[in-house]
Design a protein around this motif. Structure first.
Motif, PDB file in Angstrom:
ATOM      1  N   ASN A  99     -10.457   2.622  -6.702  1.00  0.00           N
ATOM      2  CA  ASN A  99     -11.176   1.798  -5.667  1.00  0.00           C
ATOM      3  C   ASN A  99     -11.142   0.055  -6.073  1.00  0.00           C
ATOM      4  N   ASN A 108      -8.809  -2.973  -3.646  1.00  0.00           N
ATOM      5  CA  ASN A 108      -9.738  -3.879  -3.073  1.00  0.00           C
ATOM      6  C   ASN A 108      -9.578  -5.251  -3.820  1.00  0.00           C
ATOM      7  N   GLN A 122     -10.901   7.591 -10.062  1.00  0.00           N
ATOM      8  CA  GLN A 122     -11.256   7.071  -8.565  1.00  0.00           C
ATOM      9  C   GLN A 122     -11.937   5.391  -8.720  1.00  0.00           C
ATOM     10  N   ASP A 123     -12.622   5.396  -9.542  1.00  0.00           N
ATOM     11  CA  ASP A 123     -13.447   4.145  -9.609  1.00  0.00           C
ATOM     12  C   ASP A 123     -12.242   2.980  -9.934  1.00  0.00           C
TER      13      ASP A 123
END
Length: 942
Positions: A497, A501, A493-494
């Motif tokens: 993300n 971005n 998940q990190d």
């Protein structure tokens, strides 16, 4: 005497400001109230509309006698004389038919559909209220000749007469005269910046070329959406829909759709309105794991590339990797001979791991309307904003997240002219490319060079240890994937993300954009000044400002701007040839000029014969042209297996990429033998247009034979405007109680704009005159053999003949006890030699046969009605830059029942789409479309 004069003056003033009032009720022949009927004082702009119960009150400064005219869509107009003040006039309207409905789009002037010189479809208030679809926009799919391709729950693409992808740049969508295409994409995002249902006055659809009146983008059809005026439709109205979407892949999920309209007329001079709409649901999940390249591969295959699996687009020949490792001394000399010359792809992630399938739409608009002289002269300011989340499928699959679009318009108009100007601006928000998200999550964890190196090393060890080739491949993938980031973990998940971005597609997947369109147009109708014919003149001007910061376009150094201008005129005249025959002639001519190309003239000629008031025959010839779109011209987008590069003359040189040995995009052979030891090189995309082979000749011909003679030079032409010549005939008529509307067309295209897939070598010429020193091997052949090339998808024009033809017919009637029955059939056919042009994609993308049927009744019994719609689509082949594949035939049944509550001025509707629950899809790569079940409450929607 002075006293008498004062009294006379006072009496005169009182008489001047006397007002007359008329009231009553408007119903149909069965006594059913007709809410929203227009009542106008003849010769003035004073008017009102009937309320939910059909009641009306109208006040005028005129003293009786005067006349009022009452009209309602689908009914015959009626004019009545008012003979006294405070008179009550109850009005019964006789139901007409769809041929009597008035349209504006076909000739930019009001006329009955019956007399329209070209094919036109209309979706009015009655159809909107009775549609069996979940909303009015979806209901357009039941019109003849119309395709709606479902990209996602909140993004549906409308098209007519073929040649469409979800990036449907051949079809325009106008809302109150404004093109609501997103500037960055150059096409509409469905109804994202459209209308709330309670504000829709009418929807008109004009299939086919319409460049003569509407310019360069009006090439394949136009959708016109017209809103209600706050002068005519006041008060507060709204709706709320609640239900579920049901899909095998995504399960059952909540669905909410609500909207509100508020309008108030302060006086005969000033009125305002505000609309707001909100929709939230769960998108149709796309979960196909079939081979995207139609090779029949599965996840067990080493070069697998799944349709909705991302990251596995990264593929390389492991023998070339072994040669590089051998040259660097990482593996023993001679080891590369044990590594097969096969492509291996990295392990990908399923789409459902890269998005939450949140479907959301938030939109609002507002308008200020000023009539300074209380007549038809009006000044408008309209503002619109829209934001939301959806899935868009172009060259890749994209999560359009928090996308924002706004428009602002200033318009001055009356019945004879308009002058308007507006700006459209978009912002990409948090949108990202799901394909590159998968690719770069893999690379963030382990770069390609390391992963493929580990794969080759493990394969070599397995082979030397006695494993079979298949076993060695399995071990190699397991070894290279050891420690791979897994969905559901915090580390995944990190990284996810971080990737979404990051706007650099070499490391991230985010889109950045803040593009604008500035547009102005004007029209004047001389019909009141000239007796022998109706003459119109008009023109438009548009400027594009592309600003994607290099994430979509080649605008890394700053925004790209260019402009277009156009002028047109139209003459229309009706001739009474006899008591029963009338001839209506229409001629139009438009000139358009883009600063990037030469100008074009677009003529249109049409003739309509009306016989005995019930039969109309029409014929038309028109030409259309389409300037290359913003993406056709200036796109520079890496989509994994190819780079999309626009065909503007200055664009290929703007697309700069770096290739190096470390990531495997440049071979060690090239570094050591061609570039003097350089480990990286920089190339622009000019080779796509002046030094390239057709991809099919490389991958299918040369790859199998090894014979350089099988390589075919591509060298795509730079993009030029596309043209079409369109011939159409049609008939509209009434035979007893049966209404028939039929048409047929033939389109011939010149300089057809589409894509070619080409391969440009990093060294050597495609004429094969340059060879490796001391050998007869052409440098370009060596580049292909060593993988030193770049695949491009170019935007270019075809020299081949591209034609299409088709027909449509609709039959409508009242059957049994005044039930409404309508059926239509559409035929569409592409005339193009695909075998002779394997690298050219027309993207015709429409079924050859379509059938649609609707059956219902607005008043089955008191206050209760129903409607059903069934449609069938033939199978067809879908082409697009994302992928090609067969779309199976499908049939869909929608139904709704409704109940009116007059005391509450409300309507309750229960409906369902895809009642048969046979999931289907309309385009290659999208999610299967499931069923929707909903209940809605609509209040005060006149």
């Amino acid at each position: 005497m002075k006293t008498i004069l004062k009294l006379l003056t006072l009496l005169f003033c009182v008489g001047s400001f006397a007002q007359s009032t008329v009231k009553g009720k408007v119903t149909d022949e069965s006594g059913l109230p007709l809410p929203g009927a227009n009542i106008v004082v003849v010769g003035t702009t004073s008017g009102t509309v009937s309320d939910f119960d059909g009641n009306y009150t109208i006040t005028t400064d005129l003293n009786p006698p005067f006349s009022i005219r009452v009209s309602y869509t689908g009914f015959e107009d009626q004019t009545l004389e008012v003979t006294s003040n405070n008179q009550t006039l109850n009005i019964t309207l006789k139901e007409g038919n769809q041929l009597d409905e008035v349209v504006i789009s076909a000739s930019r002037t009001p006329e009955r559909i019956f007399e329209s010189p070209v094919t036109v479809e209309r979706f009015g208030l009655k159809e909107i209220k009775n549609t069996a679809s979940v909303d009015f926009y979806d209901g357009l799919e039941n019109l003849k000749g119309v395709d709606i391709n479902t990209n996602s729950l909140t993004f549906k693409s409308i098209n007519t007469r073929g040649f469409a992808t979800f990036a449907n740049t051949r079809f325009m969508q106008l809302v109150d005269g404004m093109d609501n295409s997103a500037p960055a994409l150059n096409f509409p995002l469905g109804n994202l910046l459209g209308m709330t249902e309670t504000d829709v006055q009418s929807v008109e659809l004009l299939p086919g070329a319409a460049s003569a009146l509407y310019g360069a983008n009006a090439f394949n059809g136009i959708l016109f959406m017209r809103s209600k005026s706050p002068f005519d439709h006041q008060g507060i109205s709204g709706y709320v829909k609640r239900g579920i979407t049901s899909q095998e892949a995504a399960g059952d999920n909540d669905y909410t759709d609500l909207g509100i309209r508020m309008a108030y007329k302060f006086s005969e001079k000033f009125a305002v309105k505000v609309n707001f709409g909100y929709l939230k649901g769960t998108d149709w999940a796309a979960t196909s794991e079939e081979d995207k390249l139609n090779r029949g591969l599965t996840r067990a295959d080493i070069d697998y590339d799944g349709i909705n699996v991302y990251g596995d687009e990264v593929s390389t020949n492991i023998n070339g990797v072994a040669e590089t490792l051998e040259g660097l001394g990482i593996i023993p000399s001679g080891s590369s001979a044990l590594i097969p010359s096969v492509n291996v792809s990295r392990t990908g992630y399923n789409e459902q791991d890269l998005t939450n399938y949140n479907a959301e739409s938030i939109k609002a608009d507002w308008g200020l309307y000023f009539r300074p002289w209380e007549n038809d002269f009006e000044i408008q300011y309209v503002g619109k904003i829209g934001s939301g989340n959806t899935i868009y499928q172009g060259a890749n699959r994209y999560n359009i997240k928090n996308f924002f679009l706004q428009q602002h318009k200033l318009e001055i108009r009356n019945d004879n002219f308009f002058v308007r100007g507006y700006i459209t601006e978009d912002k990409a928000g948090d949108s990202y490319d799901m394909v590159f998200t998968g690719i770069n999550i893999n690379r963030a964890w382990k770069d390609d060079s390391t992963w493929f190196g580990q794969y080759v090393g493990a394969y070599l060890q397995g082979t030397l240890g006695g494993l079979t080739s298949d076993q060695a491949h399995n071990v190699a993938r397991q070894t290279a994937d050891t420690g791979r980031l897994l969905p559901g973990t915090q580390e995944f998940q990190d990284t996810f993300n971080q990737i979404i971005n990051d706007p650099d597609l070499t490391t991230g997947s985010r889109f950045q954009d803040n593009s604008q369109i500035y547009h102005a147009d004007a029209n004047y109708n001389f019909g009141d000044m000239v007796d022998f014919a109706e003459i119109q003149v008009g023109g438009s001007f548009r400027t594009y400002r592309l600003n994607s910061f290099g994430t979509i376009y080649t605008d890394v150094d700053g925004p790209i701007t260019y402009s277009e201008v156009g002028f047109y005129t139209q003459l229309q005249r009706s001739l009474e040839l006899s008591e029963s025959v009338e001839l209506k002639l229409t001629g139009s001519l438009r000139y358009d000029k883009s600063e990037l190309f030469d100008g074009f003239f677009s003529p249109r000629l049409s003739a309509g014969f009306t016989v005995n008031e019930n039969h109309n025959f029409r014929a038309s010839f028109q030409t259309g042209f389409r300037n290359p779109t913003t993406q056709d011209l200036y796109i520079g987008l890496d989509v994994g297996r190819a780079i999309l590069v626009g065909g503007a003359s200055d664009n290929p040189a703007r697309d700069l990429r770096t290739y190096n040995v470390d990531d495997g995009t440049l071979s060690s052979f090239a570094a050591n033998n061609i570039f003097g030891g350089q480990q990286s090189i920089t190339r622009d995309a000019t080779g796509a247009y002046n030094n390239s082979f057709f991809a099919s000749s490389v991958l299918n011909g040369f790859a199998q034979s090894g014979n350089p003679a099988d390589l075919e030079i591509a060298n795509s032409n730079l993009a030029q405007p596309e043209q079409v010549s369109s011939f159409e005939v049609g008939y509209r008529g009434k035979l007893n109680d049966i209404i028939i509307d039929a048409s047929a067309y033939y389109n011939s295209y010149q300089d057809f704009l589409a894509n070619e897939t080409v391969i440009a070598p990093f060294y050597g010429d495609v004429q094969l005159t340059e060879t490796i020193p001391g050998t007869s091997t052409p440098l370009a052949v060596a580049a292909i053999a060593n993988g030193d090339f770049q695949a491009y998808q170019t935007y270019t024009n075809s020299d081949a003949e591209v034609n299409s033809y088709g027909a449509a017919i609709q039959v409508s009637a009242k059957v049994f006890d005044e039930f409404d029955l309508s059926a239509n059939y559409t035929y569409a056919k592409l005339d193009f030699d695909v075998a002779a042009n394997p690298d050219f994609r027309t993207n015709f993308n429409t079924p050859e046969h379509k059938v649609k049927v609707s059956f219902g009744k607005t008043e089955l019994f008191k206050n209760f009605g129903f409607n059903t719609s069934w449609r069938w689509s033939d199978n067809f082949f879908w082409e697009s830059s994302f992928g090609d594949g067969e779309i199976p035939a499908y049939n869909v049944l929608d139904a709704q029942i409704n109940y009116r509550i007059p005391s509450l001025k409300a309507t309750i509707k229960l409906g369902a789409t895809n009642l048969l629950q046979d999931e289907y899809f309309t385009a290659f790569g999208t999610g299967f479309i499931g069923s929707m079940y909903y209940a809605s409450l609509t209040i005060n929607n006149l």
